[in-house]
Design a protein around this motif. Structure first.
Motif, PDB file in Angstrom:
ATOM      1  N   ARG A  32      43.305  48.273  32.154  1.00 49.76           N
ATOM      2  CA  ARG A  32      43.329  49.698  31.768  1.00 49.76           C
ATOM      3  C   ARG A  32      42.205  50.455  32.462  1.00 49.76           C
ATOM      4  NH1 ARG A  32      43.051  49.192  26.540  1.00 49.76           N
ATOM      5  NH2 ARG A  32      40.826  49.504  26.333  1.00 49.76           N
ATOM      6  N   LEU A  33      40.997  49.863  32.461  1.00 53.11           N
ATOM      7  CA  LEU A  33      39.860  50.544  33.087  1.00 53.11           C
ATOM      8  C   LEU A  33      40.082  50.695  34.590  1.00 53.11           C
ATOM      9  CD1 LEU A  33      36.859  48.934  31.184  1.00 53.11           C
ATOM     10  CD2 LEU A  33      37.799  51.243  30.909  1.00 53.11           C
ATOM     11  N   PHE A  34      40.676  49.667  35.200  1.00 52.11           N
ATOM     12  CA  PHE A  34      40.948  49.753  36.635  1.00 52.11           C
ATOM     13  C   PHE A  34      41.914  50.911  36.935  1.00 52.11           C
ATOM     14  CE2 PHE A  34      43.841  49.041  40.098  1.00 52.11           C
ATOM     15  CZ  PHE A  34      42.962  48.962  41.176  1.00 52.11           C
ATOM     16  N   LEU A  35      43.028  50.940  36.198  1.00 50.28           N
ATOM     17  CA  LEU A  35      44.036  51.984  36.480  1.00 50.28           C
ATOM     18  C   LEU A  35      43.485  53.385  36.227  1.00 50.28           C
ATOM     19  CD1 LEU A  35      47.580  50.997  35.164  1.00 50.28           C
ATOM     20  CD2 LEU A  35      46.763  51.090  37.525  1.00 50.28           C
ATOM     21  N   MET A  36      42.718  53.537  35.153  1.00 50.71           N
ATOM     22  CA  MET A  36      42.121  54.846  34.860  1.00 50.71           C
ATOM     23  C   MET A  36      41.238  55.292  36.017  1.00 50.71           C
ATOM     24  SD  MET A  36      41.184  54.140  30.856  1.00 50.71           S
ATOM     25  CE  MET A  36      39.919  55.379  30.842  1.00 50.71           C
ATOM     26  N   GLN A  37      40.430  54.370  36.515  1.00 49.22           N
ATOM     27  CA  GLN A  37      39.537  54.705  37.621  1.00 49.22           C
ATOM     28  C   GLN A  37      40.325  55.037  38.882  1.00 49.22           C
ATOM     29  OE1 GLN A  37      36.001  52.263  38.285  1.00 49.22           O
ATOM     30  NE2 GLN A  37      36.608  51.976  40.413  1.00 49.22           N
ATOM     31  N   TYR A  38      41.333  54.221  39.166  1.00 44.89           N
ATOM     32  CA  TYR A  38      42.120  54.428  40.383  1.00 44.89           C
ATOM     33  C   TYR A  38      42.715  55.837  40.418  1.00 44.89           C
ATOM     34  CZ  TYR A  38      45.577  54.106  44.004  1.00 44.89           C
ATOM     35  OH  TYR A  38      46.315  54.361  45.135  1.00 44.89           O
ATOM     36  N   TRP A  39      43.188  56.316  39.257  1.00 45.96           N
ATOM     37  CA  TRP A  39      43.867  57.614  39.211  1.00 45.96           C
ATOM     38  C   TRP A  39      42.936  58.788  38.937  1.00 45.96           C
ATOM     39  CZ3 TRP A  39      48.367  58.108  41.458  1.00 45.96           C
ATOM     40  CH2 TRP A  39      49.158  56.973  41.596  1.00 45.96           C
ATOM     41  N   GLY A  40      41.640  58.540  39.006  1.00 46.92           N
ATOM     42  CA  GLY A  40      40.711  59.671  38.913  1.00 46.92           C
ATOM     43  C   GLY A  40      39.994  59.805  37.596  1.00 46.92           C
ATOM     44  N   GLY A  41      40.094  58.803  36.725  1.00 43.78           N
ATOM     45  CA  GLY A  41      39.383  58.835  35.451  1.00 43.78           C
ATOM     46  C   GLY A  41      37.979  58.275  35.589  1.00 43.78           C
ATOM     47  N   PRO A  42      37.362  57.938  34.456  1.00 41.49           N
ATOM     48  CA  PRO A  42      35.989  57.414  34.487  1.00 41.49           C
ATOM     49  C   PRO A  42      35.858  56.139  35.328  1.00 41.49           C
ATOM     50  CG  PRO A  42      36.782  57.689  32.215  1.00 41.49           C
ATOM     51  CD  PRO A  42      37.928  58.010  33.113  1.00 41.49           C
ATOM     52  N   HIS A  43      34.654  55.907  35.840  1.00 37.00           N
ATOM     53  CA  HIS A  43      34.406  54.763  36.728  1.00 37.00           C
ATOM     54  C   HIS A  43      33.905  53.530  35.990  1.00 37.00           C
ATOM     55  CE1 HIS A  43      34.319  56.857  40.851  1.00 37.00           C
ATOM     56  NE2 HIS A  43      35.200  57.394  40.045  1.00 37.00           N
ATOM     57  N   THR A  44      34.291  53.419  34.747  1.00 34.95           N
ATOM     58  CA  THR A  44      33.789  52.303  33.929  1.00 34.95           C
ATOM     59  C   THR A  44      34.163  50.948  34.528  1.00 34.95           C
ATOM     60  OG1 THR A  44      34.282  53.778  32.099  1.00 34.95           O
ATOM     61  CG2 THR A  44      33.542  51.561  31.527  1.00 34.95           C
ATOM     62  N   TYR A  45      35.342  50.884  35.171  1.00 32.89           N
ATOM     63  CA  TYR A  45      35.737  49.586  35.736  1.00 32.89           C
ATOM     64  C   TYR A  45      34.676  49.087  36.715  1.00 32.89           C
ATOM     65  CZ  TYR A  45      37.916  45.752  38.091  1.00 32.89           C
ATOM     66  OH  TYR A  45      38.140  44.498  38.590  1.00 32.89           O
ATOM     67  N   SER A  46      34.374  49.899  37.717  1.00 30.04           N
ATOM     68  CA  SER A  46      33.409  49.462  38.730  1.00 30.04           C
ATOM     69  C   SER A  46      32.009  49.298  38.156  1.00 30.04           C
ATOM     70  CB  SER A  46      33.378  50.439  39.904  1.00 30.04           C
ATOM     71  OG  SER A  46      34.523  50.234  40.703  1.00 30.04           O
ATOM     72  N   ASP A  47      31.667  50.118  37.176  1.00 31.47           N
ATOM     73  CA  ASP A  47      30.342  49.987  36.567  1.00 31.47           C
ATOM     74  C   ASP A  47      30.178  48.617  35.904  1.00 31.47           C
ATOM     75  OD1 ASP A  47      29.885  52.551  37.390  1.00 31.47           O
ATOM     76  OD2 ASP A  47      30.131  53.458  35.402  1.00 31.47           O
ATOM     77  N   THR A  48      31.263  48.090  35.376  1.00 26.36           N
ATOM     78  CA  THR A  48      31.148  46.818  34.660  1.00 26.36           C
ATOM     79  C   THR A  48      31.608  45.617  35.493  1.00 26.36           C
ATOM     80  OG1 THR A  48      33.299  47.237  33.644  1.00 26.36           O
ATOM     81  CG2 THR A  48      31.370  47.826  32.354  1.00 26.36           C
ATOM     82  N   ARG A  49      32.579  45.819  36.408  1.00 23.40           N
ATOM     83  CA  ARG A  49      33.154  44.688  37.153  1.00 23.40           C
ATOM     84  C   ARG A  49      32.785  44.670  38.623  1.00 23.40           C
ATOM     85  NH1 ARG A  49      34.617  40.620  34.558  1.00 23.40           N
ATOM     86  NH2 ARG A  49      36.386  40.055  35.862  1.00 23.40           N
ATOM     87  N   GLY A  50      32.188  45.736  39.103  1.00 20.43           N
ATOM     88  CA  GLY A  50      31.887  45.816  40.537  1.00 20.43           C
ATOM     89  C   GLY A  50      33.121  46.218  41.336  1.00 20.43           C
ATOM     90  N   HIS A  51      33.085  45.950  42.643  1.00 25.39           N
ATOM     91  CA  HIS A  51      34.220  46.298  43.499  1.00 25.39           C
ATOM     92  C   HIS A  51      35.470  45.573  42.997  1.00 25.39           C
ATOM     93  CE1 HIS A  51      36.798  46.549  46.993  1.00 25.39           C
ATOM     94  NE2 HIS A  51      36.012  47.497  47.464  1.00 25.39           N
ATOM     95  N   PRO A  52      36.628  46.260  42.948  1.00 24.49           N
ATOM     96  CA  PRO A  52      37.823  45.597  42.381  1.00 24.49           C
ATOM     97  C   PRO A  52      38.231  44.295  43.089  1.00 24.49           C
ATOM     98  CG  PRO A  52      38.198  47.974  42.570  1.00 24.49           C
ATOM     99  CD  PRO A  52      36.873  47.690  43.231  1.00 24.49           C
ATOM    100  N   ARG A  53      38.219  44.254  44.442  1.00 27.48           N
ATOM    101  CA  ARG A  53      38.618  43.030  45.166  1.00 27.48           C
ATOM    102  C   ARG A  53      39.836  42.373  44.536  1.00 27.48           C
ATOM    103  NH1 ARG A  53      33.877  42.453  48.147  1.00 27.48           N
ATOM    104  NH2 ARG A  53      32.071  42.983  46.917  1.00 27.48           N
ATOM    105  N   LEU A  54      40.895  43.155  44.414  1.00 25.81           N
ATOM    106  CA  LEU A  54      42.055  42.661  43.666  1.00 25.81           C
ATOM    107  C   LEU A  54      42.721  41.459  44.312  1.00 25.81           C
ATOM    108  CD1 LEU A  54      43.851  45.732  42.087  1.00 25.81           C
ATOM    109  CD2 LEU A  54      42.149  44.186  41.106  1.00 25.81           C
TER     110      LEU A  54
END
Ligand code: HEM
Length: 127
Positions: free
Chosen positions: A51-73
């Motif tokens: 959820r955090l990844f998708l929110m960030q990808y579409w322009g929402g908060p950057h919580t994903y990268s703040d907690t997980r670093g670069h996505p490197r999917l």
């Protein structure tokens, strides 16, 4: 009325992404192809990461990268065998989730094109 800034805002922000991802994981929980791939018994943490990844990808908060670093999917999916069967199962669950949202045809098409492209790009097996 404020103009929505980006896709995230335009489709309804957190609530919309929360519903889509929760619905998706509800399907994963009973999917015989996908469920065995998830290492943890509790799907909650995986649901939150996605959820955090998708929110960030579409322009929402950057919580994903703040907690997980670069996505490197691609790297993060290497441990799982993802062939056409897994990809199709993933898209089947995701389609149910996306179809239940009241998105405009344009937003739906944009979101779906991305999800299909991303699912194809994460394949790492062809049988
Ligand atoms: C994580 C499977 C496609 C985004 C995972 C995990 C599995 C998985 C088993 C580990 C769960 C966890 O503990 O987090 C699959 C399969 C796919 C697929 C079978 C079929 C193609 C996608 C797509 C996206 C995506 C298309 C993005 C649009 C993520 C993210 C994580 C994740 C963000 C968490 C990464 C992290 O550790 O921070 N996926 N996935 N996945 N997946 Fe997928």
């Amino acid at each position: 009325m404020a103009t929505p800034e980006n896709f995230y805002e335009a489709v309804g922000g957190y609530d919309t992404f929360h519903r889509i991802v929760a619905r998706f994981y509800q399907e994963v929980a009973t999917d015989e192809v996908l469920r065995p791939l998830y290492p943890e018994e509790d799907l909650g943490p995986a649901e939150e990461r996605f959820r955090l990844f998708l929110m960030q990808y579409w322009g929402g908060p950057h919580t994903y990268s703040d907690t997980r670093g670069h996505p490197r999917l691609r790297m993060r999916h290497q441990p799982f065998t993802i062939g056409p069967i897994e990809r199709d199962a993933w898209l089947r669950c995701m389609k149910i989730a996306v179809d239940e949202e009241n998105l405009s045809p344009e937003h739906r098409a944009q979101l779906w094109a991305y999800l299909e492209m991303a699912a194809n790009s994460l394949m790492n097996a062809w049988v």
